[in-house]
Each structure stands twice: as C-alpha cells, then as structure tokens.
Motif scaffolding. Structure first.
Motif: not given
Length: 146
Positions: A125-144
């Motif tokens: 769902t769109q909500s699933d993808v929103d949550a996946i994006v939040a996870y990927v973005r947090e990983l990205q920020r933590h890795n600079g």
C-alpha cells in the motif's frame, strides 16, 4: 508462465508481511547494535542506527518482507541482483520519495546500474511504501547521505 524461486519468495513475503505486522509488537523505537553489516561482494556495508523511529520500524518489517530479497539486508544491495539503496544515487535531492512510490507501482527501467529493470512490486500500500521510505531515509542519514 514459468514460476521461479524468486517469484515464490516474493509471494511468501507478501503473505508473511501482514501476518508479521499484526503479530510483531510495535515499540516506540527499535534498538539495534551500532555495528556495520557485511554486504555481498561488490556492494556496500551499512552502519545501523542505534534507534529507529516507530515508522521506520514498520518500514523495516515491510522492507524485509518485500524488498530485501533483491535489495539486500538493510538496503545494502546484492551483487548481480539489485543496487544498494543506501547510496548517494538515492539521496533525496536526486531520487525523492515519489521515486520510490513510482518504482513500486510502475517498476523502473535500468538507468544508473546494470542490474536490469525493476518490476513493479504488488501488494504494497501507499502507507507501506511511506514506511519503507522512512526506513531507507533513516539508514541513509545515519550513513551520511542526506
């Protein structure tokens, strides 16, 4: 139509995701060890944040069920299969959140990597993808990558 092992894994993931999301307790933050995980040859290592937001915890569950079979654990990619999402190419200024939604809905023609085209991902769902994006973005920020 020939059904491959990859299709079977995908189907199992789609069935398991709703069950996992109902059965798994949701915490305000998830504690992970701040160690690096090894990625397959030719791909990257991802440093994990000590804590994830509630939305990113949900996103990690969805990612693990629907995306990790190709994009690897913690979005580190899989050599010869799919690229790492914790990579400068996928920073928000180059591939915004809408790019992830379009990729899931419509698939993506290969343009940055030589892994081939990404097919659409059914069952999210769109909500699933929103949550996946939040996870990927947090990983990205933590890795600079921001």
């Amino acid at each position: 139509m020939k059904i491959s092992g990859k299709h079977i894994l995908y189907a199992v993931g789609l069935i398991a995701l709703p069950v996992m999301m109902v059965l798994a307790p949701i915490e305000d933050t998830a504690k992970t060890s701040p160690v690096e995980t090894s990625a397959p040859a030719g791909m990257i290592s991802v440093a994990l944040p000590e804590n994830l937001t509630k939305e990113a915890v949900i996103g990690k569950r969805a990612f693990d069920a629907a995306c990790a079979s190709c994009h690897g654990a913690n979005a580190a990619g899989q050599d010869g299969v799919a690229p790492p999402l914790v990579h400068k190419i996928y920073e928000p200024s180059h591939h915004g959140d809408a790019s992830f939604h379009r990729a899931v809905q419509q698939g993506v023609r290969a343009h940055h990597w030589s892994f081939g085209d990404m097919p659409p991902v059914e069952g999210l769902t769109q909500s699933d993808v929103d949550a996946i994006v939040a996870y990927v973005r947090e990983l990205q920020r933590h890795n600079g990558i921001d």
